[in-house]
Design a protein around this motif. Structure first.
Motif, PDB file in Angstrom:
ATOM      1  N   PHE A  82       0.831  -1.074   0.062  1.00  0.00           N
ATOM      2  CA  PHE A  82      -0.010   0.146  -0.157  1.00  0.00           C
ATOM      3  C   PHE A  82       0.817   1.212  -0.003  1.00  0.00           C
ATOM      4  N   GLY A  83       2.197   1.047   0.039  1.00  0.00           N
ATOM      5  CA  GLY A  83       2.995   2.228   0.162  1.00  0.00           C
ATOM      6  C   GLY A  83       3.644   2.805  -1.361  1.00  0.00           C
ATOM      7  N   ASP A  84       2.785   2.288  -2.558  1.00  0.00           N
ATOM      8  CA  ASP A  84       2.924   2.818  -3.622  1.00  0.00           C
ATOM      9  C   ASP A  84       2.573   4.239  -3.900  1.00  0.00           C
ATOM     10  N   LYS A  85       2.600   4.842  -5.133  1.00  0.00           N
ATOM     11  CA  LYS A  85       2.077   6.130  -5.345  1.00  0.00           C
ATOM     12  C   LYS A  85       0.686   6.369  -5.137  1.00  0.00           C
ATOM     13  N   TRP A  86      -0.155   5.523  -5.297  1.00  0.00           N
ATOM     14  CA  TRP A  86      -1.598   5.716  -5.475  1.00  0.00           C
ATOM     15  C   TRP A  86      -2.444   5.086  -4.417  1.00  0.00           C
ATOM     16  N   SER A  87      -2.028   3.987  -3.559  1.00  0.00           N
ATOM     17  CA  SER A  87      -2.721   3.328  -2.863  1.00  0.00           C
ATOM     18  C   SER A  87      -3.077   4.300  -1.684  1.00  0.00           C
ATOM     19  N   LEU A  88      -2.278   4.887  -0.933  1.00  0.00           N
ATOM     20  CA  LEU A  88      -2.680   5.698   0.092  1.00  0.00           C
ATOM     21  C   LEU A  88      -3.730   6.598  -0.259  1.00  0.00           C
ATOM     22  N   LEU A  89      -3.602   7.208  -1.512  1.00  0.00           N
ATOM     23  CA  LEU A  89      -4.503   8.405  -1.953  1.00  0.00           C
ATOM     24  C   LEU A  89      -6.012   7.676  -1.968  1.00  0.00           C
ATOM     25  N   LEU A 127     -11.258   6.870   0.034  1.00  0.00           N
ATOM     26  CA  LEU A 127     -12.369   6.039   0.142  1.00  0.00           C
ATOM     27  C   LEU A 127     -12.799   6.303   1.708  1.00  0.00           C
ATOM     28  N   HIS A 128     -11.794   6.743   2.324  1.00  0.00           N
ATOM     29  CA  HIS A 128     -12.157   7.123   4.131  1.00  0.00           C
ATOM     30  C   HIS A 128     -13.031   8.450   4.092  1.00  0.00           C
ATOM     31  N   GLU A 129     -12.558   9.488   3.037  1.00  0.00           N
ATOM     32  CA  GLU A 129     -13.580  10.661   2.990  1.00  0.00           C
ATOM     33  C   GLU A 129     -14.882  10.519   2.555  1.00  0.00           C
ATOM     34  N   GLN A 130     -14.989   9.869   1.373  1.00  0.00           N
ATOM     35  CA  GLN A 130     -16.226   9.683   0.572  1.00  0.00           C
ATOM     36  C   GLN A 130     -16.999   8.429   1.015  1.00  0.00           C
ATOM     37  N   GLU A 131     -16.352   7.531   1.538  1.00  0.00           N
ATOM     38  CA  GLU A 131     -17.135   6.202   2.207  1.00  0.00           C
ATOM     39  C   GLU A 131     -17.144   5.224   0.991  1.00  0.00           C
ATOM     40  N   VAL A 132     -17.913   5.702   0.003  1.00  0.00           N
ATOM     41  CA  VAL A 132     -18.224   4.705  -1.165  1.00  0.00           C
ATOM     42  C   VAL A 132     -17.810   5.496  -2.663  1.00  0.00           C
ATOM     43  N   LEU A 133     -17.041   4.891  -3.554  1.00  0.00           N
ATOM     44  CA  LEU A 133     -16.720   5.519  -4.740  1.00  0.00           C
ATOM     45  C   LEU A 133     -16.717   4.482  -5.932  1.00  0.00           C
ATOM     46  N   ARG A 134     -17.292   5.043  -7.022  1.00  0.00           N
ATOM     47  CA  ARG A 134     -17.063   4.086  -8.179  1.00  0.00           C
ATOM     48  C   ARG A 134     -15.839   4.561  -8.862  1.00  0.00           C
ATOM     49  N   THR A 149     -12.602  -1.797   3.955  1.00  0.00           N
ATOM     50  CA  THR A 149     -13.040  -2.870   4.972  1.00  0.00           C
ATOM     51  C   THR A 149     -12.673  -2.502   6.465  1.00  0.00           C
ATOM     52  N   GLU A 150     -12.918  -3.139   7.275  1.00  0.00           N
ATOM     53  CA  GLU A 150     -12.572  -3.124   8.468  1.00  0.00           C
ATOM     54  C   GLU A 150     -10.817  -2.855   8.766  1.00  0.00           C
ATOM     55  N   THR A 151     -10.196  -3.578   7.905  1.00  0.00           N
ATOM     56  CA  THR A 151      -8.834  -3.830   7.966  1.00  0.00           C
ATOM     57  C   THR A 151      -8.372  -2.583   7.597  1.00  0.00           C
TER      58      THR A 151
END
Length: 118
Positions: free
Chosen positions: A23-30, A35-42, A88-90
């Motif tokens: 998850f430490g690549d260029k895009w995963s953290l973003l 998803l944390h901010e928006q909860e659900v995204l397409r 997910t919860e994780t």
């Protein structure tokens, strides 16, 4: 020592290195933060929110995050296909750590940049 035993070095099996590499690549953290901010995204919403990522790279990033159970992918049986992503919860348990890392980076970035110029 057998060749197969040598392959399983401490570096390859180290849990920190193994997980952070995923998850430490260029895009995963973003993606996780969005998803944390928006909860659900397409998918297309993620593409709009991260305009400089290609569809191919974003798709691969989402697959990796899903494979590690950090995000959930829900497919709806409709035409055209509808797919939603959520933490997910994780994945949710990782967000506070990402936010701490972000805060640390914002605090220390000016000093780091000054040292890079030397």
């Amino acid at each position: 020592m057998k060749q197969t035993q040598q392959k399983n070095s401490i570096i390859e099996i180290c849990p920190v290195r193994n997980v952070v590499a995923r998850f430490g690549d260029k895009w995963s953290l973003l993606v996780l933060l969005l998803l944390h901010e928006q909860e659900v995204l397409r998918f297309n919403e993620l593409c709009r929110l991260i305009p400089d990522v290609s569809s191919r790279v974003l798709s691969g990033t989402l697959r990796s995050l899903e494979a590690d159970s950090l995000i959930d992918r829900k497919v709806y049986p409709v035409v055209p296909p509808k797919v939603e992503y959520r933490l997910t919860e994780t994945g949710r348990s990782l967000v506070p750590l990402i936010l701490q890392l972000t805060e640390w980076a914002q605090t220390h970035m000016p000093s780091i940049m000054r040292h890079r110029e030397l």
